[in-house]
Scaffold this motif. Structure first.
Motif, PDB file in Angstrom:
ATOM      1  N   LEU A  11     -31.324 -47.073 -28.205  1.00  0.00           N
ATOM      2  CA  LEU A  11     -30.923 -48.151 -29.120  1.00  0.00           C
ATOM      3  C   LEU A  11     -31.967 -49.253 -29.115  1.00  0.00           C
ATOM      4  O   LEU A  11     -32.476 -49.624 -28.061  1.00  0.00           O
ATOM      5  N   LYS A  12     -32.250 -49.791 -30.311  1.00  0.00           N
ATOM      6  CA  LYS A  12     -33.157 -50.941 -30.390  1.00  0.00           C
ATOM      7  C   LYS A  12     -32.412 -52.211 -30.035  1.00  0.00           C
ATOM      8  O   LYS A  12     -32.906 -53.067 -29.335  1.00  0.00           O
ATOM      9  N   GLU A  13     -31.197 -52.294 -30.546  1.00  0.00           N
ATOM     10  CA  GLU A  13     -30.415 -53.521 -30.352  1.00  0.00           C
ATOM     11  C   GLU A  13     -29.769 -53.520 -28.977  1.00  0.00           C
ATOM     12  O   GLU A  13     -29.407 -52.482 -28.448  1.00  0.00           O
ATOM     13  N   VAL A  14     -29.601 -54.721 -28.436  1.00  0.00           N
ATOM     14  CA  VAL A  14     -28.887 -54.865 -27.162  1.00  0.00           C
ATOM     15  C   VAL A  14     -27.394 -54.917 -27.455  1.00  0.00           C
ATOM     16  O   VAL A  14     -26.950 -55.741 -28.232  1.00  0.00           O
ATOM     17  N   PRO A  15     -26.616 -54.014 -26.860  1.00  0.00           N
ATOM     18  CA  PRO A  15     -25.169 -54.022 -27.114  1.00  0.00           C
ATOM     19  C   PRO A  15     -24.557 -55.374 -26.726  1.00  0.00           C
ATOM     20  O   PRO A  15     -24.896 -55.935 -25.689  1.00  0.00           O
ATOM     21  N   ALA A  16     -23.663 -55.869 -27.562  1.00  0.00           N
ATOM     22  CA  ALA A  16     -23.166 -57.238 -27.445  1.00  0.00           C
ATOM     23  C   ALA A  16     -22.483 -57.515 -26.108  1.00  0.00           C
ATOM     24  O   ALA A  16     -22.675 -58.575 -25.525  1.00  0.00           O
ATOM     25  N   ASP A  17     -21.691 -56.586 -25.612  1.00  0.00           N
ATOM     26  CA  ASP A  17     -20.913 -56.927 -24.420  1.00  0.00           C
ATOM     27  C   ASP A  17     -21.579 -56.504 -23.105  1.00  0.00           C
ATOM     28  O   ASP A  17     -20.972 -56.579 -22.050  1.00  0.00           O
ATOM     29  N   ALA A  18     -22.841 -56.075 -23.168  1.00  0.00           N
ATOM     30  CA  ALA A  18     -23.534 -55.705 -21.928  1.00  0.00           C
ATOM     31  C   ALA A  18     -23.974 -56.987 -21.217  1.00  0.00           C
ATOM     32  O   ALA A  18     -24.645 -57.825 -21.798  1.00  0.00           O
TER      33      ALA A  18
END
Ligand code: ATP
Ligand code: MG
Length: 571
Positions: A11-18
């Protein structure tokens, strides 16, 4: 393995709840996916790492003489009632019923089941010692699951249990497991430290935690050049330096309306918090307890619980406070506590930090008043002085007296010398040489295998992604052809890939028809230790580029020497 045939969803984006670097990177690099709070799926790439940790752990446990078993995750209530933990384990224990309404729990650990197994199957001292272990899913209904798989609800653990005829043998084995753990984490390529620890809900006489060193770790530990190392929860404290000597003065009540915190009263009276005797109220197995600590320090509740020897220790509510002190909340002190006179079971315990306070300050057990010039012995007498406070920066080492250092870590393993705790409550006995039935002496030893994976990332990463230690890397080498439609490039990449495979190397061929930038980014993100790049620019000169994950620049290597170069790097 060919990337085009491999499920590796980066994934390019950082997952919101990590909420931590490792959680972010494990999601982004396609190791895991989240199913529910604290519950994860392990994808092929992540599972490869998990299996590598598992393999190292298994080899070292086998070498230490442990025998592998497989125990149930669903465990009957009756066994947990025998030790009392059906009650004491509290809400972390997930309970369930089958269709006949029989009650079970999901194993958070397996002392009960293993002790039951051994009491049925091991009869005589001749069969001892025996150490059994398993790998398995554990479930703990953590209050706050967080940090990805680091504090999950469902996780993967290696748990081992040893049974002995006597204390000496248990201690000998304990040391052996300690050494096995040292080998395990060394082989994993991690920086770690074994520290003295508290025994928590598992119980027992002493224990060590293995901490992977990382600034982001949840655990705070102290260490000293003399070799002493302990979790802050456990770290022993000495008495504190008494201030400059002064003659004891007569006690005096002073008016402090509206001020009750150490901070406020210290300001009001222009006195240092070090002069204060902080008075804290607890209930220990239903009896009231007051604990005293110097004004600038905190009570360490696990230590207090050990000193009191109680099963349950809770902070007292306001009602209990008022009853015990005979005054409004905020104005209690050790002198003239009402409860002292009327309840023989009441206990007043003091931390060592209080012992040397001369002309101290505390509440007067009267609303809006404090007493100054309080002196121990003359004005009040605790049942005893104990080490019941939390160690702090600047404190001295309990062994050598030098100032201790503080650092952070992630607990990946925990060893306990349990003694008779489980064998006695579960009546697990063997026949000794004299023909008497005596309880087994026990030890237990856990490693959070899934947490090790996250800890490795927490310790080893940079802005671009993970940097696996060689021993844990899902693939040791990535072969990266820059243009897969160019037959010469692809042919060379295939050849190197095949030769490495034949040599038994874990190698990934990134055969995707993607831009170079995308492939380089993914290679860095996924942290594969060695990268071999085959490109149109250098191939005509007979060269490929080889780069270690942590190296700034690649090195040009002749195609014919590429495999040899890689193999040298893997040594
Ligand atoms: P913690 O203090 O972190 O809650 P613990 O003392 O409860 O850990 P143990 O009962 O000793 O843990 O369990 C053995 C090992 O299992 C720990 O050293 C840790 O590596 C791992 N572990 C414990 N709880 C979790 C969890 N919620 N998620 C992942 N791993 C865990
Ligand atoms: Mg825990």
């Amino acid at each position: 393995m060919r990337r085009t045939h491999y499920l590796l969803p980066t994934l390019k984006e950082v997952p919101a709840d990590a909420d931590t670097v490792s959680a972010k990177l494990m999601l982004r690099a396609g190791l895991i996916r989240k199913v529910a709070s604290g519950i994860y799926e392990w994808l092929p790439f992540g599972l490869r790492v998990l299996r590598k940790v598992e393999r190292i752990v298994r080899e070292e446990m086998d070498a230490a003489g442990a025998l592998e078993v497989w125990l149930p995750v669903v465990q009957p209530k009756e066994l947990w009632e025998e030790t009392g933990r059906w009650t004491y384990y509290g809400k972390e224990l997930l309970r369930l019923k089958d269709r006949k309404d029989t009650e079970f729990c999901l194993a958070p650990t397996a002392e009960e089941v293993i002790t039951d197994l051994v009491r049925r199957e091991v009869r005589s001292y001749r069969e001892l010692p025996v150490m059994l272990y398993q790998f398995g899913t554990k479930f703990r209904d953590e209050i706050r699951p967080r940090f990805g798989v680091m504090r999950a609800r469902e996780f993967y653990m290696k748990d081992a249990y040893s049974f002995h005829a006597d204390e000496q043998d248990a201690e000998k084995y304990y040391k052996r497991v300690y050494e096995a753990y040292t080998k395990i984490f060394t082989r994993c390529g991690l920086q770690f430290r074994g520290v003295e620890a508290d025994t928590g809900t598992i119980g027992g006489s002493f224990s060590h935690e293995f901490m992977v060193l990382a600034e982001t770790g949840e655990e705070l530990m102290v260490s000293c050049d003399c070799g002493y190392a302990a979790n802050v929860e456990r770290a022993e404290c000495r008495a504190l330096n008494p201030g400059s000597p002064e003659p004891p003065l007569p006690p005096e009540d002073v008016s402090t309306p509206g001020s009750w915190s150490v901070e406020d009263v210290a300001k009001l009276l222009k006195l240092s918090p070090e002069k204060f005797i902080k008075t804290q109220f607890y209930v220990a197995d239903q009896e009231p307890v007051v604990a005293l600590v110097r004004g600038d320090r905190e009570i360490n509740e696990p230590k207090l619980q050990r000193v009191l020897g109680c099963k349950v220790l809770e902070r007292a509510n306001d009602e209990t406070y008022r009853k015990v002190a005979g005054c409004e909340v905020g104005y209690a002190g050790p002198v003239g506590l009402k409860e002292r006179a009327r309840n023989p079971k009441f206990r007043l315990v003091a931390d060592l930090s209080v012992k040397d306070i001369v002309n101290g300050v505390s509440g007067s057990n009267r609303k809006d008043y404090h007493t100054v010039h309080i002196n121990v012995g003359r004005d009040y007498q605790p049942d005893g002085f104990y080490d019941i406070r939390v160690i702090r920066e600047g404190d001295s080492c309990p062994r050598c007296g030098e100032t201790v250092r503080f650092s952070r870590g992630i607990e990946v393993g925990h060893t306990f010398k349990l003694g008779l705790k489980y064998s006695q409550s579960m009546n697990a006995r063997y026949l000794d040489e004299k023909g008497e039935r005596v309880p087994f002496v026990m030890g237990c030893y856990g490693i959070g295998v899934s947490r090790v994976v996250a800890a490795a990332i927490e310790q080893r990463h940079d802005d671009n992604g993970i940097s696996w230690p060689l021993a844990l890397a899902p693939f040791q080498v990535i072969v990266l052809p820059l243009n897969v439609t160019e037959p010469n490039v692809m042919g060379t990449a295939e050849k190197i890939y095949q030769e490495l495979k034949d040599k038994g190397v874990d190698v990934l061929l990134d055969d995707r028809d993607e831009r170079a930038g995308v492939k380089f980014k993914d290679a860095d993100l996924t942290g594969i230790p060695v990268r071999v790049t085959v490109g149109e620019k250098k191939l005509p000169a007979g060269l490929v580029e080889i780069k270690g994950r942590d190296e700034a620049k690649p090195t040009d290597v002749p195609v014919s020497e590429a495999v040899g170069d890689v193999l040298r790097r893997l040594k």
